[in-house]
Design a protein around this motif. Structure first.
Motif, PDB file in Angstrom:
ATOM      1  N   THR A  30       0.859  -1.144   0.217  1.00 28.10           N
ATOM      2  CA  THR A  30      -0.070  -0.081  -0.082  1.00 28.10           C
ATOM      3  C   THR A  30       0.795   0.960  -0.119  1.00 28.10           C
ATOM      4  N   VAL A  31       1.937   1.191   0.337  1.00 32.30           N
ATOM      5  CA  VAL A  31       3.267   2.607   0.964  1.00 32.30           C
ATOM      6  C   VAL A  31       3.183   3.352  -0.378  1.00 32.30           C
ATOM      7  N   ALA A  32       3.142   2.710  -1.542  1.00 33.39           N
ATOM      8  CA  ALA A  32       3.412   3.547  -2.712  1.00 33.39           C
ATOM      9  C   ALA A  32       2.694   4.040  -3.231  1.00 33.39           C
ATOM     10  N   SER A  33       1.593   3.390  -3.228  1.00 36.78           N
ATOM     11  CA  SER A  33      -0.014   4.862  -3.376  1.00 36.78           C
ATOM     12  C   SER A  33       0.160   5.796  -2.138  1.00 36.78           C
ATOM     13  N   VAL A  34       0.234   5.840  -0.395  1.00 38.18           N
ATOM     14  CA  VAL A  34       0.357   6.878   0.106  1.00 38.18           C
ATOM     15  C   VAL A  34       1.252   7.296  -0.463  1.00 38.18           C
ATOM     16  N   PHE A  35       2.820   6.707  -0.422  1.00 39.54           N
ATOM     17  CA  PHE A  35       3.519   7.988  -0.760  1.00 39.54           C
ATOM     18  C   PHE A  35       3.004   8.751  -1.678  1.00 39.54           C
ATOM     19  N   LYS A  36       2.710   8.290  -2.944  1.00 39.99           N
ATOM     20  CA  LYS A  36       2.291   9.642  -4.336  1.00 39.99           C
ATOM     21  C   LYS A  36       1.435  10.126  -4.111  1.00 39.99           C
ATOM     22  N   ILE A  37      -0.171   9.995  -3.424  1.00 34.91           N
ATOM     23  CA  ILE A  37      -0.747  10.301  -2.709  1.00 34.91           C
ATOM     24  C   ILE A  37      -1.054  11.955  -1.519  1.00 34.91           C
ATOM     25  N   THR A  38       0.349  11.217  -0.461  1.00 40.01           N
ATOM     26  CA  THR A  38       0.937  12.030   0.329  1.00 40.01           C
ATOM     27  C   THR A  38       1.734  13.080   0.162  1.00 40.01           C
ATOM     28  N   LEU A  39       2.626  13.113  -1.238  1.00 37.76           N
ATOM     29  CA  LEU A  39       3.055  14.285  -1.883  1.00 37.76           C
ATOM     30  C   LEU A  39       1.786  14.550  -2.650  1.00 37.76           C
ATOM     31  N   ARG A  40       0.846  15.252  -2.580  1.00 37.36           N
ATOM     32  CA  ARG A  40       0.283  15.780  -3.134  1.00 37.36           C
ATOM     33  C   ARG A  40      -0.587  16.753  -2.162  1.00 37.36           C
ATOM     34  N   PHE A  41      -0.290  16.925  -1.146  1.00 40.71           N
ATOM     35  CA  PHE A  41      -0.529  17.670   0.132  1.00 40.71           C
ATOM     36  C   PHE A  41       1.217  18.319   0.803  1.00 40.71           C
ATOM     37  N   ILE A  42       2.458  17.558   0.883  1.00 43.10           N
ATOM     38  CA  ILE A  42       2.952  17.996   1.816  1.00 43.10           C
ATOM     39  C   ILE A  42       4.150  17.794   0.632  1.00 43.10           C
ATOM     40  N   ASP A  43       5.913  18.850   1.036  1.00 41.22           N
ATOM     41  CA  ASP A  43       6.983  18.322   0.300  1.00 41.22           C
ATOM     42  C   ASP A  43       7.412  17.180   0.428  1.00 41.22           C
ATOM     43  N   PHE A  44       8.565  16.730  -0.017  1.00 41.78           N
ATOM     44  CA  PHE A  44       8.934  15.577   0.121  1.00 41.78           C
ATOM     45  C   PHE A  44      10.188  15.373   1.243  1.00 41.78           C
ATOM     46  N   ARG A  45      10.672  16.381   1.946  1.00 40.86           N
ATOM     47  CA  ARG A  45      11.490  16.693   2.312  1.00 40.86           C
ATOM     48  C   ARG A  45      10.526  16.129   3.624  1.00 40.86           C
ATOM     49  N   GLU A  46       9.178  17.052   3.635  1.00 43.20           N
ATOM     50  CA  GLU A  46       8.057  17.453   5.115  1.00 43.20           C
ATOM     51  C   GLU A  46       7.840  15.896   5.339  1.00 43.20           C
ATOM     52  N   MET A  47       7.605  15.062   4.022  1.00 45.23           N
ATOM     53  CA  MET A  47       7.112  14.069   4.237  1.00 45.23           C
ATOM     54  C   MET A  47       7.170  13.059   4.983  1.00 45.23           C
ATOM     55  N   LEU A  48       9.460  13.591   5.009  1.00 44.21           N
ATOM     56  CA  LEU A  48       9.909  12.590   5.803  1.00 44.21           C
ATOM     57  C   LEU A  48      10.392  13.112   7.608  1.00 44.21           C
ATOM     58  N   LEU A  49       9.953  14.417   7.145  1.00 45.33           N
ATOM     59  CA  LEU A  49      10.379  15.133   8.608  1.00 45.33           C
ATOM     60  C   LEU A  49       9.345  14.018   9.300  1.00 45.33           C
ATOM     61  N   PHE A  50       8.396  14.082   9.272  1.00 43.05           N
ATOM     62  CA  PHE A  50       6.770  13.757  10.127  1.00 43.05           C
ATOM     63  C   PHE A  50       7.129  11.872  10.652  1.00 43.05           C
ATOM     64  N   SER A  51       7.684  11.156   8.608  1.00 47.74           N
ATOM     65  CA  SER A  51       7.107  10.309   9.028  1.00 47.74           C
ATOM     66  C   SER A  51       8.133   9.090   9.887  1.00 47.74           C
ATOM     67  N   SER A  52       9.451   9.680   9.774  1.00 50.27           N
ATOM     68  CA  SER A  52      10.760   9.476  10.492  1.00 50.27           C
ATOM     69  C   SER A  52      10.737  10.056  11.484  1.00 50.27           C
ATOM     70  N   LEU A  53       9.599  11.012  12.451  1.00 58.22           N
ATOM     71  CA  LEU A  53       9.433  10.966  13.860  1.00 58.22           C
ATOM     72  C   LEU A  53       8.571   9.754  14.495  1.00 58.22           C
ATOM     73  N   THR A  54       7.395   9.718  13.389  1.00 57.22           N
ATOM     74  CA  THR A  54       7.241   8.888  13.575  1.00 57.22           C
ATOM     75  C   THR A  54       7.284   7.210  14.033  1.00 57.22           C
ATOM     76  N   SER A  55       7.988   6.825  13.071  1.00 63.41           N
ATOM     77  CA  SER A  55       8.950   5.633  13.300  1.00 63.41           C
ATOM     78  C   SER A  55       9.730   6.017  13.883  1.00 63.41           C
ATOM     79  N   PHE A  56      10.778   6.703  15.002  1.00 68.74           N
ATOM     80  CA  PHE A  56      11.068   6.725  15.874  1.00 68.74           C
ATOM     81  C   PHE A  56      10.631   6.600  17.186  1.00 68.74           C
ATOM     82  N   ILE A  57       9.274   7.145  17.311  1.00 65.05           N
ATOM     83  CA  ILE A  57       8.461   6.853  18.049  1.00 65.05           C
ATOM     84  C   ILE A  57       8.160   5.511  18.350  1.00 65.05           C
ATOM     85  N   ILE A  58       7.248   4.946  17.553  1.00 69.42           N
ATOM     86  CA  ILE A  58       6.937   3.488  17.413  1.00 69.42           C
ATOM     87  C   ILE A  58       8.005   3.052  17.663  1.00 69.42           C
ATOM     88  N   LEU A  59       9.313   2.652  16.850  1.00 71.29           N
ATOM     89  CA  LEU A  59      10.005   1.905  17.552  1.00 71.29           C
ATOM     90  C   LEU A  59      10.558   1.832  18.717  1.00 71.29           C
TER      91      LEU A  59
END
Length: 288
Positions: free
Chosen positions: A17-46
């Motif tokens: 599912t993630v390829a689709s989510v990548f593309k959809i999310t990039l409609r709303f935010i910049d690729f660096r913003e996407m990395l910022l908030f996804s990596s923060l989420t991942s760190f918290i989860i891990l």
């Protein structure tokens, strides 16, 4: 039924599912913003997973050498890998970026020659040729006569992401620390790197809600818990070979989600290219 196979299908479904989510999310935010908030989420989860598995003491007791390892590995993944991959997705159709990124097992076998001193055999070269032909077909969208690529930079970045991931895979295997511990530290440093990047570029801001939700999904499932579901699949499996091969369904299931969610018309050339790439990977794996 084999629990390992059930977990493998769950992990494969989520990763598809993630390829689709990548593309959809990039409609709303910049690729660096996407990395910022996804990596923060991942760190918290891990971090929470590490705590739940009662490994937090190992994380807190990390010595200087282990911290340095994570600082270096965290630069490769998540920082550099996803920075390059997300940029590729911003330039390419999802159906092109996803299979090009999936070539990393072939790149891994090539990099293993100079780094791990493995010998390359005829079957490795044949598998490389088969997968590379799939890359050409997908990159040109089946228009082989002129070999015209609509976004050369996007294709270059998508393939480069597979090289970065293969390098990360090689050096991560050499790191014998407990998985959740090293991943948590890696993602901590990865988050710090992208936080610094955003601060220096003056792009540090709160994203739109839809972009934030997409980033949280990516951080939770692409970067976070799904990896542990896959490890659980391998641990619980009664047939490791069968369980491992389930992951090769992912590129094909991804095309279904891309068609339904992203509303991309799936090209026949994409389907043929994916078949060739996966065939080359499986052929290469038979030699292992």
């Amino acid at each position: 039924m084999d629990k390992g196979i059930i977990f493998a299908f769950i992990a494969t479904f989520i990763w598809s599912t993630v390829a689709s989510v990548f593309k959809i999310t990039l409609r709303f935010i910049d690729f660096r913003e996407m990395l910022l908030f996804s990596s923060l989420t991942s760190f918290i989860i891990l971090f929470l997973l590490t705590s739940f598995r009662k490994k937090l003491n190992l994380l807190l007791e990390s010595g200087k050498n282990n911290i340095l390892k994570s600082a270096l590995l965290g630069f490769l993944n998540p920082y550099l890998y996803y920075l390059v991959l997300f940029k590729a997705y911003s330039l390419l159709k999802a159906q092109i970026a996803q299979p090009l990124n999936y070539t990393w097992p072939i790149v891994l076998s090539l990099l293993s020659v100079p780094i791990l001193k493995k010998k390359i055999k005829f079957i490795n070269l044949l598998s490389l040729l088969i997968s590379f032909s799939g890359v050409i077909i997908i990159s040109t969208e089946g228009k082989l006569s002129g070999l015209r690529i609509k976004s050369p930079l996007g294709v270059f970045l998508a393939i480069s992401s597979s090289v970065i991931w293969a390098l990360y895979w090689i050096y991560n295997i050499r790191d014998k620390r407990e998985e959740s511990v090293k991943l948590t530290l890696n993602f901590f440093f990865g988050f710090i790197y992208i936080l610094i990047t955003q601060s220096l570029t003056g792009s540090l801001k709160f994203p739109p809600l839809k972009g934030l939700i997409g980033s949280i999904y990516i951080g939770t499932f692409e970067m976070g818990i799904t990896f542990f579901i896959w490890l659980l699949a391998l641990k619980e499996s009664k047939n490791i070979a069968l369980t491992s091969n389930i992951i090769y369904l992912s590129p094909f299931i991804s095309l279904f989600f891309i068609y339904i969610l992203v509303e991309e018309k799936i090209l026949f050339s994409t389907f043929i290219g994916v078949i060739l790439i996966v065939s080359g990977i499986i052929l290469n794996k038979l030699e292992d």
